[in-house]
Write a protein that holds these residues in place. Structure first.
Motif, PDB file in Angstrom:
ATOM      1  N   MET A   1       5.602  -5.137  -8.206  1.00  0.00           N
ATOM      2  CA  MET A   1       5.980  -3.897  -7.580  1.00  0.00           C
ATOM      3  C   MET A   1       7.307  -4.071  -6.852  1.00  0.00           C
ATOM      4  SD  MET A   1       2.373  -2.591  -6.076  1.00  0.00           S
ATOM      5  CE  MET A   1       0.953  -2.859  -7.079  1.00  0.00           C
ATOM      6  N   ALA A   2       8.195  -3.169  -7.117  1.00  0.00           N
ATOM      7  CA  ALA A   2       9.543  -3.291  -6.575  1.00  0.00           C
ATOM      8  C   ALA A   2       9.617  -2.922  -5.097  1.00  0.00           C
ATOM      9  CB  ALA A   2      10.490  -2.406  -7.368  1.00  0.00           C
ATOM     10  N   ASP A   3       8.737  -2.073  -4.633  1.00  0.00           N
ATOM     11  CA  ASP A   3       8.803  -1.618  -3.248  1.00  0.00           C
ATOM     12  C   ASP A   3       7.763  -2.329  -2.402  1.00  0.00           C
ATOM     13  OD1 ASP A   3      10.844   0.590  -2.969  1.00  0.00           O
ATOM     14  OD2 ASP A   3       9.795   1.181  -4.781  1.00  0.00           O
ATOM     15  N   ASP A   4       8.020  -2.378  -1.105  1.00  0.00           N
ATOM     16  CA  ASP A   4       7.174  -3.129  -0.185  1.00  0.00           C
ATOM     17  C   ASP A   4       6.249  -2.241   0.653  1.00  0.00           C
ATOM     18  OD1 ASP A   4       9.133  -1.967   1.332  1.00  0.00           O
ATOM     19  OD2 ASP A   4       9.623  -3.758   2.471  1.00  0.00           O
ATOM     20  N   ALA A   5       5.908  -1.075   0.179  1.00  0.00           N
ATOM     21  CA  ALA A   5       5.007  -0.187   0.919  1.00  0.00           C
ATOM     22  C   ALA A   5       3.649  -0.869   1.076  1.00  0.00           C
ATOM     23  CB  ALA A   5       4.853   1.137   0.190  1.00  0.00           C
ATOM     24  N   ALA A   6       3.090  -0.798   2.262  1.00  0.00           N
ATOM     25  CA  ALA A   6       1.820  -1.454   2.546  1.00  0.00           C
ATOM     26  C   ALA A   6       0.620  -0.647   2.034  1.00  0.00           C
ATOM     27  CB  ALA A   6       1.674  -1.700   4.048  1.00  0.00           C
ATOM     28  N   ASP A   7       0.714   0.669   2.083  1.00  0.00           N
ATOM     29  CA  ASP A   7      -0.388   1.540   1.678  1.00  0.00           C
ATOM     30  C   ASP A   7      -0.459   1.620   0.150  1.00  0.00           C
ATOM     31  OD1 ASP A   7      -2.305   3.886   2.501  1.00  0.00           O
ATOM     32  OD2 ASP A   7      -1.028   4.642   0.887  1.00  0.00           O
ATOM     33  N   PRO A   8      -1.654   1.466  -0.429  1.00  0.00           N
ATOM     34  CA  PRO A   8      -1.768   1.519  -1.890  1.00  0.00           C
ATOM     35  C   PRO A   8      -1.286   2.839  -2.506  1.00  0.00           C
ATOM     36  CG  PRO A   8      -3.788   0.668  -0.930  1.00  0.00           C
ATOM     37  CD  PRO A   8      -2.927   1.124   0.204  1.00  0.00           C
ATOM     38  N   LEU A   9      -1.529   3.968  -1.847  1.00  0.00           N
ATOM     39  CA  LEU A   9      -1.064   5.238  -2.399  1.00  0.00           C
ATOM     40  C   LEU A   9       0.447   5.359  -2.302  1.00  0.00           C
ATOM     41  CD1 LEU A   9      -3.841   7.696  -1.194  1.00  0.00           C
ATOM     42  CD2 LEU A   9      -3.488   6.760  -3.492  1.00  0.00           C
ATOM     43  N   GLU A  10       1.034   4.852  -1.233  1.00  0.00           N
ATOM     44  CA  GLU A  10       2.495   4.839  -1.137  1.00  0.00           C
ATOM     45  C   GLU A  10       3.076   3.978  -2.249  1.00  0.00           C
ATOM     46  OE1 GLU A  10       3.774   3.684   2.796  1.00  0.00           O
ATOM     47  OE2 GLU A  10       2.434   5.142   3.742  1.00  0.00           O
ATOM     48  N   ARG A  11       2.475   2.813  -2.490  1.00  0.00           N
ATOM     49  CA  ARG A  11       2.953   1.946  -3.578  1.00  0.00           C
ATOM     50  C   ARG A  11       2.833   2.647  -4.928  1.00  0.00           C
ATOM     51  NH1 ARG A  11       0.108  -2.147  -0.953  1.00  0.00           N
ATOM     52  NH2 ARG A  11      -1.492  -2.094  -2.546  1.00  0.00           N
ATOM     53  N   THR A  12       1.727   3.358  -5.125  1.00  0.00           N
ATOM     54  CA  THR A  12       1.533   4.073  -6.396  1.00  0.00           C
ATOM     55  C   THR A  12       2.627   5.111  -6.585  1.00  0.00           C
ATOM     56  OG1 THR A  12      -0.855   3.711  -6.339  1.00  0.00           O
ATOM     57  CG2 THR A  12      -0.057   5.530  -7.706  1.00  0.00           C
ATOM     58  N   ILE A  13       2.934   5.887  -5.553  1.00  0.00           N
ATOM     59  CA  ILE A  13       4.003   6.889  -5.639  1.00  0.00           C
ATOM     60  C   ILE A  13       5.321   6.225  -5.992  1.00  0.00           C
ATOM     61  CG2 ILE A  13       5.422   8.494  -4.277  1.00  0.00           C
ATOM     62  CD1 ILE A  13       2.790   9.155  -2.697  1.00  0.00           C
ATOM     63  N   LEU A  14       5.675   5.173  -5.275  1.00  0.00           N
ATOM     64  CA  LEU A  14       6.954   4.498  -5.505  1.00  0.00           C
ATOM     65  C   LEU A  14       7.004   3.848  -6.886  1.00  0.00           C
ATOM     66  CD1 LEU A  14       7.444   2.960  -1.965  1.00  0.00           C
ATOM     67  CD2 LEU A  14       8.630   4.947  -2.926  1.00  0.00           C
ATOM     68  N   ASP A  15       5.892   3.252  -7.306  1.00  0.00           N
ATOM     69  CA  ASP A  15       5.844   2.649  -8.643  1.00  0.00           C
ATOM     70  C   ASP A  15       6.043   3.700  -9.734  1.00  0.00           C
ATOM     71  OD1 ASP A  15       5.469   0.123  -7.592  1.00  0.00           O
ATOM     72  OD2 ASP A  15       3.311   0.070  -7.997  1.00  0.00           O
ATOM     73  N   LEU A  16       5.384   4.846  -9.593  1.00  0.00           N
ATOM     74  CA  LEU A  16       5.551   5.910 -10.596  1.00  0.00           C
ATOM     75  C   LEU A  16       6.993   6.402 -10.626  1.00  0.00           C
ATOM     76  CD1 LEU A  16       2.271   7.964 -10.096  1.00  0.00           C
ATOM     77  CD2 LEU A  16       2.904   6.612 -12.101  1.00  0.00           C
TER      78      LEU A  16
END
Length: 85
Positions: A1-16
């Motif tokens: 994952m390229a972004d360092d968001a801690a929250d799984p839903l935040e990571r999902t948004i950024l990954d998409l």
């Protein structure tokens, strides 16, 4: 994952968003479905909440009808995109 968001839903948004063209947007339901294909409707508000946190941090913009809106007060369908500078 390229972004360092801690929250799984935040990571999902950024990954998409990372998987799309630079100027593309996603629907909150895209993130909800990616996080939980079998129970995605229950995640719609949590995804909007995650988008609000990311927007407050300047990592995304939430739009409605092409205009940037505050997702905490917007009613109806919204889109999430990377900030346009």
């Amino acid at each position: 994952m390229a972004d360092d968001a801690a929250d799984p839903l935040e990571r999902t948004i950024l990954d998409l968003l990372d998987q799309r063209a630079a100027d593309a947007s996603i629907c909150p339901s895209d993130a909800a479905r990616a996080a939980s294909p079998d129970d995605w409707p229950a995640l719609m508000q949590p995804v909007r909440d995650a988008a609000a946190r990311l927007a407050a941090a300047g990592r995304v913009e939430v739009t409605q009808g092409g205009a940037v809106v505050d997702v905490t007060t917007a009613r109806g369908p919204v889109r999430i995109r990377r900030p346009r500078h």
